[in-house]
Design a protein around this motif. Sequence first.
Motif, PDB file in Angstrom:
ATOM      1  N   GLN A 276       0.849  -1.167   0.000  1.00 11.59           N
ATOM      2  CA  GLN A 276       0.000   0.000   0.000  1.00 11.59           C
ATOM      3  C   GLN A 276       0.896   1.231   0.000  1.00 11.59           C
ATOM      4  O   GLN A 276       2.017   1.182   0.494  1.00 11.59           O
ATOM      5  CB  GLN A 276      -0.890   0.021   1.233  1.00 11.59           C
ATOM      6  CG  GLN A 276      -1.991  -0.995   1.204  1.00 11.59           C
ATOM      7  CD  GLN A 276      -2.968  -0.787   2.348  1.00 11.59           C
ATOM      8  OE1 GLN A 276      -2.690  -0.073   3.314  1.00 11.59           O
ATOM      9  NE2 GLN A 276      -4.126  -1.402   2.244  1.00 11.59           N
ATOM     10  N   PHE A 277       0.415   2.325  -0.559  1.00  2.97           N
ATOM     11  CA  PHE A 277       1.190   3.562  -0.566  1.00  2.97           C
ATOM     12  C   PHE A 277       0.238   4.742  -0.519  1.00  2.97           C
ATOM     13  O   PHE A 277      -0.946   4.613  -0.772  1.00  2.97           O
ATOM     14  CB  PHE A 277       2.097   3.645  -1.800  1.00  2.97           C
ATOM     15  CG  PHE A 277       1.353   3.811  -3.097  1.00  2.97           C
ATOM     16  CD1 PHE A 277       1.159   5.069  -3.641  1.00  2.97           C
ATOM     17  CD2 PHE A 277       0.847   2.714  -3.767  1.00  2.97           C
ATOM     18  CE1 PHE A 277       0.464   5.224  -4.829  1.00  2.97           C
ATOM     19  CE2 PHE A 277       0.147   2.859  -4.956  1.00  2.97           C
ATOM     20  CZ  PHE A 277      -0.032   4.118  -5.487  1.00  2.97           C
TER      21      PHE A 277
ATOM     22  N   PHE B 214      -3.323  17.388   6.251  1.00  2.00           N
ATOM     23  CA  PHE B 214      -4.687  16.932   6.001  1.00  2.00           C
ATOM     24  C   PHE B 214      -4.573  15.759   5.039  1.00  2.00           C
ATOM     25  O   PHE B 214      -3.556  15.607   4.357  1.00  2.00           O
ATOM     26  CB  PHE B 214      -5.548  18.055   5.403  1.00  2.00           C
ATOM     27  CG  PHE B 214      -7.007  17.933   5.730  1.00  2.00           C
ATOM     28  CD1 PHE B 214      -7.485  18.358   6.951  1.00  2.00           C
ATOM     29  CD2 PHE B 214      -7.891  17.390   4.817  1.00  2.00           C
ATOM     30  CE1 PHE B 214      -8.837  18.257   7.266  1.00  2.00           C
ATOM     31  CE2 PHE B 214      -9.235  17.281   5.115  1.00  2.00           C
ATOM     32  CZ  PHE B 214      -9.718  17.711   6.343  1.00  2.00           C
ATOM     33  N   ALA B 215      -5.572  14.929   4.990  1.00  2.00           N
ATOM     34  CA  ALA B 215      -5.532  13.763   4.110  1.00  2.00           C
ATOM     35  C   ALA B 215      -6.897  13.558   3.482  1.00  2.00           C
ATOM     36  O   ALA B 215      -7.901  14.120   3.924  1.00  2.00           O
ATOM     37  CB  ALA B 215      -5.127  12.524   4.903  1.00  2.00           C
ATOM     38  N   CYS B 216      -6.932  12.742   2.444  1.00  2.00           N
ATOM     39  CA  CYS B 216      -8.201  12.306   1.875  1.00  2.00           C
ATOM     40  C   CYS B 216      -8.027  10.906   1.320  1.00  2.00           C
ATOM     41  O   CYS B 216      -6.911  10.485   0.993  1.00  2.00           O
ATOM     42  CB  CYS B 216      -8.734  13.285   0.836  1.00  2.00           C
ATOM     43  SG  CYS B 216      -7.681  13.642  -0.553  1.00  2.00           S
ATOM     44  N   THR B 217      -9.140  10.197   1.249  1.00  2.59           N
ATOM     45  CA  THR B 217      -9.089   8.796   0.843  1.00  2.59           C
ATOM     46  C   THR B 217     -10.167   8.493  -0.180  1.00  2.59           C
ATOM     47  O   THR B 217     -11.186   9.165  -0.262  1.00  2.59           O
ATOM     48  CB  THR B 217      -9.279   7.859   2.056  1.00  2.59           C
ATOM     49  OG1 THR B 217     -10.537   8.165   2.667  1.00  2.59           O
ATOM     50  CG2 THR B 217      -8.170   8.021   3.073  1.00  2.59           C
ATOM     51  N   ASP B 218      -9.918   7.439  -0.915  1.00  2.00           N
ATOM     52  CA  ASP B 218     -10.888   6.907  -1.869  1.00  2.00           C
ATOM     53  C   ASP B 218     -11.957   6.169  -1.067  1.00  2.00           C
ATOM     54  O   ASP B 218     -11.636   5.222  -0.352  1.00  2.00           O
ATOM     55  CB  ASP B 218     -10.164   5.954  -2.824  1.00  2.00           C
ATOM     56  CG  ASP B 218     -11.095   5.290  -3.822  1.00  2.00           C
ATOM     57  OD1 ASP B 218     -12.329   5.392  -3.695  1.00  2.00           O
ATOM     58  OD2 ASP B 218     -10.562   4.626  -4.736  1.00  2.00           O
ATOM     59  N   PRO B 219     -13.219   6.589  -1.145  1.00  2.00           N
ATOM     60  CA  PRO B 219     -14.244   5.931  -0.340  1.00  2.00           C
ATOM     61  C   PRO B 219     -14.446   4.459  -0.699  1.00  2.00           C
ATOM     62  O   PRO B 219     -14.967   3.696   0.105  1.00  2.00           O
ATOM     63  CB  PRO B 219     -15.507   6.757  -0.598  1.00  2.00           C
ATOM     64  CG  PRO B 219     -15.250   7.483  -1.864  1.00  2.00           C
ATOM     65  CD  PRO B 219     -13.757   7.664  -1.957  1.00  2.00           C
TER      66      PRO B 219
ATOM     67  N   LEU C 157      -4.245  10.191  -0.149  1.00  2.00           N
ATOM     68  CA  LEU C 157      -3.494  11.399  -0.479  1.00  2.00           C
ATOM     69  C   LEU C 157      -3.241  12.148   0.823  1.00  2.00           C
ATOM     70  O   LEU C 157      -4.157  12.357   1.615  1.00  2.00           O
ATOM     71  CB  LEU C 157      -4.276  12.281  -1.455  1.00  2.00           C
ATOM     72  CG  LEU C 157      -4.669  11.644  -2.785  1.00  2.00           C
ATOM     73  CD1 LEU C 157      -5.404  12.662  -3.655  1.00  2.00           C
ATOM     74  CD2 LEU C 157      -3.473  11.072  -3.513  1.00  2.00           C
ATOM     75  N   TYR C 158      -2.001  12.550   1.019  1.00  2.18           N
ATOM     76  CA  TYR C 158      -1.589  13.224   2.253  1.00  2.18           C
ATOM     77  C   TYR C 158      -0.988  14.566   1.877  1.00  2.18           C
ATOM     78  O   TYR C 158      -0.162  14.650   0.957  1.00  2.18           O
ATOM     79  CB  TYR C 158      -0.555  12.369   2.986  1.00  2.18           C
ATOM     80  CG  TYR C 158      -0.106  12.949   4.296  1.00  2.18           C
ATOM     81  CD1 TYR C 158      -0.869  12.806   5.439  1.00  2.18           C
ATOM     82  CD2 TYR C 158       1.104  13.627   4.399  1.00  2.18           C
ATOM     83  CE1 TYR C 158      -0.461  13.332   6.660  1.00  2.18           C
ATOM     84  CE2 TYR C 158       1.534  14.158   5.606  1.00  2.18           C
ATOM     85  CZ  TYR C 158       0.743  14.002   6.728  1.00  2.18           C
ATOM     86  OH  TYR C 158       1.158  14.535   7.935  1.00  2.18           O
ATOM     87  N   PHE C 159      -1.391  15.622   2.560  1.00  2.00           N
ATOM     88  CA  PHE C 159      -0.971  16.982   2.260  1.00  2.00           C
ATOM     89  C   PHE C 159      -0.291  17.543   3.493  1.00  2.00           C
ATOM     90  O   PHE C 159      -0.881  17.565   4.570  1.00  2.00           O
ATOM     91  CB  PHE C 159      -2.185  17.824   1.865  1.00  2.00           C
ATOM     92  CG  PHE C 159      -2.928  17.237   0.694  1.00  2.00           C
ATOM     93  CD1 PHE C 159      -2.641  17.642  -0.589  1.00  2.00           C
ATOM     94  CD2 PHE C 159      -3.871  16.240   0.884  1.00  2.00           C
ATOM     95  CE1 PHE C 159      -3.296  17.079  -1.676  1.00  2.00           C
ATOM     96  CE2 PHE C 159      -4.539  15.676  -0.189  1.00  2.00           C
ATOM     97  CZ  PHE C 159      -4.245  16.090  -1.472  1.00  2.00           C
ATOM     98  N   GLN C 160       0.953  17.983   3.330  1.00  2.00           N
ATOM     99  CA  GLN C 160       1.706  18.495   4.471  1.00  2.00           C
ATOM    100  C   GLN C 160       2.210  19.900   4.186  1.00  2.00           C
ATOM    101  O   GLN C 160       2.657  20.193   3.076  1.00  2.00           O
ATOM    102  CB  GLN C 160       2.875  17.574   4.818  1.00  2.00           C
ATOM    103  CG  GLN C 160       3.904  17.419   3.732  1.00  2.00           C
ATOM    104  CD  GLN C 160       4.931  16.366   4.056  1.00  2.00           C
ATOM    105  OE1 GLN C 160       4.857  15.678   5.058  1.00  2.00           O
ATOM    106  NE2 GLN C 160       5.930  16.235   3.182  1.00  2.00           N
ATOM    107  N   ARG C 161       2.100  20.743   5.207  1.00  2.00           N
ATOM    108  CA  ARG C 161       2.554  22.127   5.068  1.00  2.00           C
ATOM    109  C   ARG C 161       4.077  22.157   5.085  1.00  2.00           C
ATOM    110  O   ARG C 161       4.723  21.503   5.904  1.00  2.00           O
ATOM    111  CB  ARG C 161       1.995  22.983   6.200  1.00  2.00           C
ATOM    112  CG  ARG C 161       2.350  24.452   6.044  1.00  2.00           C
ATOM    113  CD  ARG C 161       1.651  25.336   7.056  1.00  2.00           C
ATOM    114  NE  ARG C 161       1.919  24.882   8.416  1.00  2.00           N
ATOM    115  CZ  ARG C 161       1.015  24.888   9.392  1.00  2.00           C
ATOM    116  NH1 ARG C 161      -0.208  25.299   9.169  1.00  2.00           N
ATOM    117  NH2 ARG C 161       1.336  24.473  10.595  1.00  2.00           N
TER     118      ARG C 161
END
Length: 144
Positions: A6-7, A57-62, A69-73
């Motif tokens: 997984q990634f 913040f992150a988001c995922t495929d439902p 997807l991971y978002f970092q400042r």
Amino acid sequence: MASVKQFQVTFDCADPERVARFWCEVLGYVPPQPPEGFATWDDFNRTLPPEEQGSWFACTDPTGAGPRLYFQRVPEGKAVKNRVHLDVRVGTGLAGEERLAALEAECARLIPLGAVRVRLLPADDDNESCLVMQDIEGNEFCLD
């Protein structure tokens, strides 16, 4: 033979939640539920030291099929072309005018979300057309 791992795909950005919510709209992804004991992500963020508030913040495929997807400042701004980018597959199996129409329709949906159209790469002997775009912080992606 090695097993499949997984990634997640990580984006460096200035405003993680804003960029994550943009990509949720583009891909049909969803933000994860806030940590246990918190009604909202804002409630959770208020418990962090000021320098850590809103730092990721992150988001995922439902459906669970796509990567997280991971978002970092990060402190620095985007300076050069991405070395890695996402191809948003909206024209798979289509060719010619039908493919261009699908790409243009998706482009028209994304521009009001803050995406920027960069250029159309027309079909050639080896590749079908694709449309180069930028997200709300200038990260390149393709409508393919």
